[in-house]
Design a protein around this motif. Structure first.
Motif, PDB file in Angstrom:
ATOM      1  N   ILE A  48      -3.670  -5.040  -6.149  1.00  0.00           N
ATOM      2  CA  ILE A  48      -2.376  -4.427  -6.418  1.00  0.00           C
ATOM      3  C   ILE A  48      -1.313  -5.312  -5.788  1.00  0.00           C
ATOM      4  O   ILE A  48      -1.344  -5.566  -4.578  1.00  0.00           O
ATOM      5  N   ALA A  92      -0.972  -3.161 -10.852  1.00  0.00           N
ATOM      6  CA  ALA A  92      -2.405  -3.239 -10.581  1.00  0.00           C
ATOM      7  C   ALA A  92      -3.036  -4.171 -11.616  1.00  0.00           C
ATOM      8  O   ALA A  92      -2.866  -3.966 -12.823  1.00  0.00           O
ATOM      9  N   SER A 143       5.166  -1.974  -8.195  1.00  0.00           N
ATOM     10  CA  SER A 143       3.733  -2.175  -7.967  1.00  0.00           C
ATOM     11  C   SER A 143       3.070  -2.440  -9.308  1.00  0.00           C
ATOM     12  O   SER A 143       3.376  -1.766 -10.313  1.00  0.00           O
TER      13      SER A 143
END
Length: 379
Positions: free
Chosen positions: A267, A277, A275
Motif C-alpha cells: 500500500i 493498494a 492511498s
C-alpha cells in the motif's frame, strides 16, 4: 410564434421521444397534393402502357355490338355471349390499369411520412365536433393556405393547358382535314400526351406543398424549454433519484474494493490524503495493477485494513498521487511508473527475506521516489 397556455414560446425542436410518440399516434407530415399528383401521373402512364390494348379491345367490342345477324336478335343467349366476349377482352388491360393505380395510390400517400398503421389515428375525436373548433378550421391559417393552393392549382392547370394548346394548335387544325381512321388515332395519341403533360404540371404544386407540410409538421411539434426539461427528467429519471443510485453504486464498489485490499502486495500512501493498494503477480506476465485506491477517509480505511492483514505500507507521495490519478481500480499501472514501483516491490521482497533470516537488512528507501515529469500531481 406558437405559444403554450403559460405563454412560453415553443422554440425547441421536437425531441426523438416526442417524434416517436407523434408517429405512434399517426401524426406525421402528409401531402395530399403529392398523393393526387402520383395517382394522376400513374393514370397517364398506364394509358401509355395499356392504352393501345384497351383501344383495340374496345374497337372489337363496338364492332361486335353493332354487327349482328337476324338470328342474334331473337336469341338471348347470343346477346349474352356477345356481352361476355366484349367485356372479357377489356378485363385484362383494365385489371392492370387499376392494379397500377392501387399500388401508386398507396405509395404516393406514404412517400412523405412513411407507411404507418396506428389505431390511435382511427379513434374518434370529439373535439372535431366542436363548433368552435370547426369555425377555427374554416377560417384559420390552414384554411387560407388550402385556398391559396387551390387557386395555384387552377392557375397551373390553366397555364399548362394554354401552353399545350398553343404548341399543338396547328396540329389540331390539321386533324380536321385528315382522313379517318388515321386522324382519330392521331387525335387520341395527342390527347394522352396532353393528359400526361397536364398531370406533370401538378409537380409544381407538389414542389411547394411538400416543403410546407414538412415545415408545418415540425412547427406543430415544437416544444418549450420547460417541456424539453420535463421530458428529459421523465426519461432519464429525477436528479435526486439518479444521485441516490450513483451513491449506492459507489458504496457497493467501495465495499467490493475493500474486500480486495487483503490480497494486495503493498500500500503506497501520500501519507495523509491518498492511498493506493497494488498487487503484482510474480508468476504471471501481468504488470502491477491497482486493487484499491481512495482519498481522505477511504485512504485511512485502506491503510487500516492493510495493517490488519499485515500488508506493507510505504510512503511515497509523488508516486501515490501519480498512480491514483492515472490508473483506475483493476487497471495496470502505466509503463512510465514501472521503475518506481519496481523499487518498492524489490524493497518489500528484500525485507521479507531479512525477516526470514535469509539476507541482511535492506537499505531503506527514500521517502520520495522520483516519477517522470508528466506524472507529477499536486497534493
Amino acid at each position: 410564434m406558437a405559444e403554450n397556455e403559460n405563454g412560453s414560446e415553443k422554440t425547441e425542436e421536437a425531441t426523438p421521444d416526442k417524434l416517436r410518440k407523434s408517429k405512434d399516434k399517426g401524426q406525421v407530415a402528409r401531402s395530399k397534393e403529392l398523393a393526387t399528383a402520383s395517382v394522376l401521373i400513374a393514370a397517364a402512364l398506364s394509358i401509355f402502357i395499356f392504352g393501345d390494348r384497351l383501344a383495340y379491345e374496345l374497337s372489337i367490342m363496338m364492332k361486335r355490338a353493332f354487327t349482328f345477324e337476324r338470328a342474334d336478335i331473337f336469341s338471348p343467349e347470343q346477346m349474352w355471349h356477345a356481352l361476355v366476349d366484349g367485356f372479357s377482352g377489356l378485363g385484362m388491360p383494365m385489371f392492370f390499369i387499376l392494379l397500377m393505380l392501387f399500388i401508386i395510390s398507396i405509395l404516393g400517400s406514404s412517400l412523405l411520412g412513411g407507411m404507418i398503421f396506428s389505431t390511435k389515428a382511427m379513434m374518434p375525436k370529439f373535439s372535431r365536433m366542436s363548433p368552435k373548433a370547426g369555425f377555427k378550421r374554416m377560417f384559420g391559417m390552414q384554411a387560407w393556405v388550402e385556398l391559396l393552393k387551390s387557386i395555384l392549382k387552377v392557375a397551373v392547370v390553366i397555364c399548362g393547358a394554354w401552353a399545350i394548346l398553343a404548341a399543338t394548335f396547328e396540329h389540331i387544325l390539321h386533324l380536321s382535314v385528315s382522313q379517318l381512321p388515321g386522324s382519330a388515332f392521331e387525335a387520341l395519341d395527342m390527347l394522352r400526351w396532353m393528359f400526361l403533360l397536364l398531370c406533370l404540371s401538378l409537380l409544381i404544386i407538389v414542389a411547394v406543398d411538400v416543403p410546407y407540410q414538412i415545415y408545418k409538421h415540425s412547427d406543430e411539434l415544437k416544444m418549450t424549454k420547460q417541456e424539453v426539461k420535463d421530458e428529459y427528467r421523465n426519461s432519464e429519471g429525477k436528479p435526486e433519484v439518479k444521485q441516490r443510485i450513483r451513491q449506492l453504486q459507489y458504496e457497493m464498489s467501495q465495499r467490493t474494493m475493500m474486500q480486495d485490499v487483503p490480497d494486495a502486495d503493498v500500500i503506497v500512501t501520500n501519507p495523509t490524503h491518498y492511498s493506493v493498494a497494488l498487487k503484482y503477480d510474480k508468476e504471471g506476465d501481468r504488470p502491477p495493477y491497482v486493487v484499491a485506491k481512495g482519498v481522505d477517509f477511504m485512504a485511512l480505511k485502506i491503510r487500516e485494513v492493510g495493517r490488519e492483514n499485515e500488508i506493507p505500507v510505504m510512503q511515497s507521495p509523488q508516486l501515490c498521487r501519480a498512480v491514483y490519478h492515472t490508473t483506475e481500480i483493476g487497471e495496470d499501472v502505466p509503463e512510465e511508473l514501472f521503475i518506481a514501483i519496481a523499487k518498492i516491490l524489490a524493497y518489500i521482497y528484500q525485507l521479507e527475506q531479512f525477516r526470514k533470516g535469509k539476507s541482511g537488512r535492506p537499505k531503506a528507501l527514500p521517502t520520495e521516489i522520483p516519477v517522470p515529469e508528466g506524472f507529477i500531481y499536486p497534493n
